[in-house]
Design a protein around this motif. Structure first.
Motif, PDB file in Angstrom:
ATOM      1  N   THR A 112       0.847  -1.211   0.000  1.00  0.00           N
ATOM      2  CA  THR A 112       0.000   0.000   0.000  1.00  0.00           C
ATOM      3  C   THR A 112       0.881   1.259   0.000  1.00  0.00           C
ATOM      4  O   THR A 112       0.596   2.218  -0.722  1.00  0.00           O
ATOM      5  CB  THR A 112      -0.950  -0.014   1.216  1.00  0.00           C
ATOM      6  OG1 THR A 112      -1.668  -1.246   1.191  1.00  0.00           O
ATOM      7  CG2 THR A 112      -1.928   1.145   1.189  1.00  0.00           C
TER       8      THR A 112
ATOM      9  N   ARG B   1      -6.339   3.792   6.190  1.00  0.00           N
ATOM     10  CA  ARG B   1      -5.179   2.927   6.435  1.00  0.00           C
ATOM     11  C   ARG B   1      -5.474   1.930   7.548  1.00  0.00           C
ATOM     12  O   ARG B   1      -6.109   2.264   8.538  1.00  0.00           O
ATOM     13  CB  ARG B   1      -3.943   3.756   6.787  1.00  0.00           C
ATOM     14  CG  ARG B   1      -3.378   4.602   5.651  1.00  0.00           C
ATOM     15  CD  ARG B   1      -3.085   3.832   4.381  1.00  0.00           C
ATOM     16  NE  ARG B   1      -2.187   2.707   4.509  1.00  0.00           N
ATOM     17  CZ  ARG B   1      -0.877   2.752   4.326  1.00  0.00           C
ATOM     18  NH1 ARG B   1      -0.293   3.879   4.012  1.00  0.00           N
ATOM     19  NH2 ARG B   1      -0.158   1.650   4.424  1.00  0.00           N
TER      20      ARG B   1
ATOM     21  N   GLU C 255      -4.764  -5.029  -2.489  1.00  0.00           N
ATOM     22  CA  GLU C 255      -5.622  -6.100  -1.962  1.00  0.00           C
ATOM     23  C   GLU C 255      -6.205  -6.944  -3.094  1.00  0.00           C
ATOM     24  O   GLU C 255      -6.466  -8.136  -2.923  1.00  0.00           O
ATOM     25  CB  GLU C 255      -6.753  -5.495  -1.114  1.00  0.00           C
ATOM     26  CG  GLU C 255      -6.423  -5.283   0.364  1.00  0.00           C
ATOM     27  CD  GLU C 255      -5.418  -4.182   0.680  1.00  0.00           C
ATOM     28  OE1 GLU C 255      -5.054  -3.419  -0.234  1.00  0.00           O
ATOM     29  OE2 GLU C 255      -4.986  -4.090   1.846  1.00  0.00           O
TER      30      GLU C 255
HETATM   31  N1  ASP Z   1      -3.229  -2.443   3.041  1.00  0.00           N
HETATM   32  C1  ASP Z   1      -3.897  -1.406   3.812  1.00  0.00           C
HETATM   33  C2  ASP Z   1      -2.870  -0.586   4.576  1.00  0.00           C
HETATM   34  O1  ASP Z   1      -1.683  -0.868   4.510  1.00  0.00           O
HETATM   35  C3  ASP Z   1      -4.954  -1.944   4.717  1.00  0.00           C
HETATM   36  C4  ASP Z   1      -4.488  -2.909   5.771  1.00  0.00           C
HETATM   37  O2  ASP Z   1      -3.409  -3.489   5.678  1.00  0.00           O
HETATM   38  O3  ASP Z   1      -5.263  -3.125   6.714  1.00  0.00           O
HETATM   39  O4  ASP Z   1      -3.233   0.371   5.196  1.00  0.00           O
END
Ligand code: ASP
Ligand code: ADP
Ligand code: MG
Length: 479
Positions: A52, A214, A134
């Motif tokens: 992310t 996040r 995701e």
């Molecule tokens: N991939 C997203 C993040 O890094 C959501 C998560 O991991 O919960 O914020």
């Protein structure tokens, strides 16, 4: 075939639990373990660790016209995903999924080129870019389960997690989500499949991609568990459960065996990254147990989050830390604290959609803390009309949480004796009565938290804390 909903277990795996082929293999084995117990898992996965962040960096690069920089970030992620799929699935079975991954990356690259050409990045486009994380990880995990003989089925989260159009932090529409889950997920579970969906992402009723903020995969899991009236929600991460504090700061942090919904929500809100703040609510509303577990150490019992906390001998269960905060001091220049003044001040923050964490007031001044700094110049400019304004960044909030604060005398004295060598800026006994918080300089966090941990967890209650493995989590690299 009817399905006993109590057997449905929503299993959420965070970024580190799907970070590479070895982690995905462990994750798949954990899911098989639940199947072997006669449970019906619905798997919710995060993007592979750090993806992310990389996607956001690529989006930012494209948004400032750095087309080749953005594409280079994407190319590295493409290699990582393809290699992970290749090593999990082998050349023959991996072929189809690797082709699918390449197709996804081709469309990501088209999107990045488009953003670079326009030279402008909107919140809506940012959400579309980050959604790839995701979307990709969930495909790989579905294939990895299938390879092991588990009847898995990939599910696009955007078909079920319906939200408002508040890009970047969309609000879920729970009734609609429940309808969609019953339509798309329940039949898969009834047919004996293991559905796998990405967390964090959703879509508006019109199908426009959104994200929940996040860390939002926990929230997706809780929404799915709530909507399906599941028997349990499991949050699988890289530590043994909720610990007495962040084990990256205090290696001797202890596992908390049980914690109440209220305490967990408070902790999450005040910065314990292990759980997303909004996670608890859908589960509390339906009294669904939530467990936090370690995918690297699946035999550990983790932390059970329960409606009512069992009594604990010591006042606190945990110390949470929230960094990157700013203190804003607002000194009433002319009107002192007249009727309506506080409202006028809060309205300014509200207009800029910035949430306030802590407030303290005196006759002529108000201090508040906020966790943003990019909108502060605009906020200060607005406040300047009614007050003198100063702000200071790089502050941290230390929040001590525990339902047993009630009924203990002299706690504040003990807390502030423990941190007497650090400069404490603002103090608040939380409105919820179960937390005590104060602001310090970010650089003082390790020192303050170690002192507090030493003061309050030397003689831990064995009914609440796990004393058998005092070094759990100690292998983690510092954050
Ligand atoms: N991939 C997203 C993040 O890094 C959501 C998560 O991991 O919960 O914020
Ligand atoms: P995931 O990718 O699985 O969602 P996160 O990084 O979001 O994992 O959350 C797990 C991390 O939360 C741990 O590695 C730990 O450093 C941090 N953390 C902060 N406070 C706590 C706490 N009180 N108990 C456990 N972990 C904590
Ligand atoms: Mg998380």
């Amino acid at each position: 075939m009817s399905l006993d909903r109590n057997k449905i277990v929503v299993m959420k795996f965070g970024g580190t639990s799907v970070e590479d082929a070895a982690a995905i293999t462990r994750t798949a084995a954990i899911v098989e373990g639940r199947l072997a117990l006669g449970l019906r898992p619905l798997v919710v996965v995060s993007a592979m660790a750090k993806v992310t962040d990389h996607l956001l960096a690529a989006a930012d690069a494209a948004g400032t016209g750095q087309r080749s920089g953005a594409l280079a970030i994407s190319a590295r992620m493409r290699t990582r995903h393809a290699e992970t799929a290749g090593s999990l699935l082998g050349p023959a079975q991996g072929g189809t999924i690797i082709n699918d991954l390449h197709a996804e990356f081709d469309s990501l690259d088209d999107l990045l080129r488009g953003i670079a050409a326009v030279g402008e990045l909107t919140p809506r486009t940012t959400d579309l870019v980050v959604s790839f994380g995701e979307r990709l990880s969930s495909r790989i995990v579905t294939a990895a389960l299938a390879r092991r003989g588990v009847a898995s089925a990939h599910l696009d989260a955007r078909m079920c997690i319906v939200t408002t159009a508040d890009f970047g932090k969309a609000v879920p529409l729970e009734d609609e989500i429940e309808q969609r889950l019953l339509k798309h997920v329940l039949p898969l579970l009834q047919a004996g499949n293991v559905p796998v969906m990405g967390g964090f992402i959703g879509a508006t009723v019109d199908g426009i991609t959104t994200t929940l903020g996040r860390g939002g995969s926990d929230f997706s899991a809780a929404l799915a568990g709530g909507g399906l009236r599941a028997g349990a929600i499991e949050i699988w991460t890289d530590v043994d459960g909720i610990m007495t504090t962040d084990p990256r700061i205090v290696a001797e942090a202890l596992r908390v065996k049980t914690i109440s919904f209220e305490e967990a929500a408070e902790l999450a809100y005040f910065g314990a990254k292990v759980l997303h703040p909004a996670t608890i609510l859908p589960a509390v509303q339906q009294n669904i147990p939530v467990l936090v577990l370690n995918s690297r150490n699946s035999s550990s019992e983790g932390t059970r989050i329960t409606a009512v906390a069992p009594r604990c001998k010591s006042p606190f269960k945990c110390i949470a830390i929230k960094k990157r905060l700013t203190i804003v001091d607002i000194v009433a220049s002319r009107m002192l604290m007249s009727h309506g003044y506080l409202k006028a001040v809060f309205d300014v923050f509200d207009r800029h959609r910035v949430a306030i964490d802590m407030v303290s007031t005196s006759e002529v001044s108000i201090s508040v803390t906020v966790d943003t700094s990019d909108r502060l110049p605009a906020i200060a400019a607005d406040l300047q009309r009614i007050a003198d304004v100063k702000y200071e960044s790089n502050k941290a909030l230390v929040c001590m949480v525990g339902e047993d604060i009630r009924g203990h005398n002299g706690i504040a004295g003990k807390v502030f004796t423990a941190v007497q060598h650090v400069n404490v800026r603002m103090i608040s006994q939380g409105a919820s009565e179960i937390n005590m918080s104060f602001m310090i300089e970010e650089e003082d966090v390790p020192e303050a938290v170690r002192s507090l941990h030493a003061a309050f967890f030397t003689d831990p209650d064995p009914a609440i804390f796990d004393l058998t493995n005092r070094s759990a989590g100690a292998t983690l690299a510092p954050a």
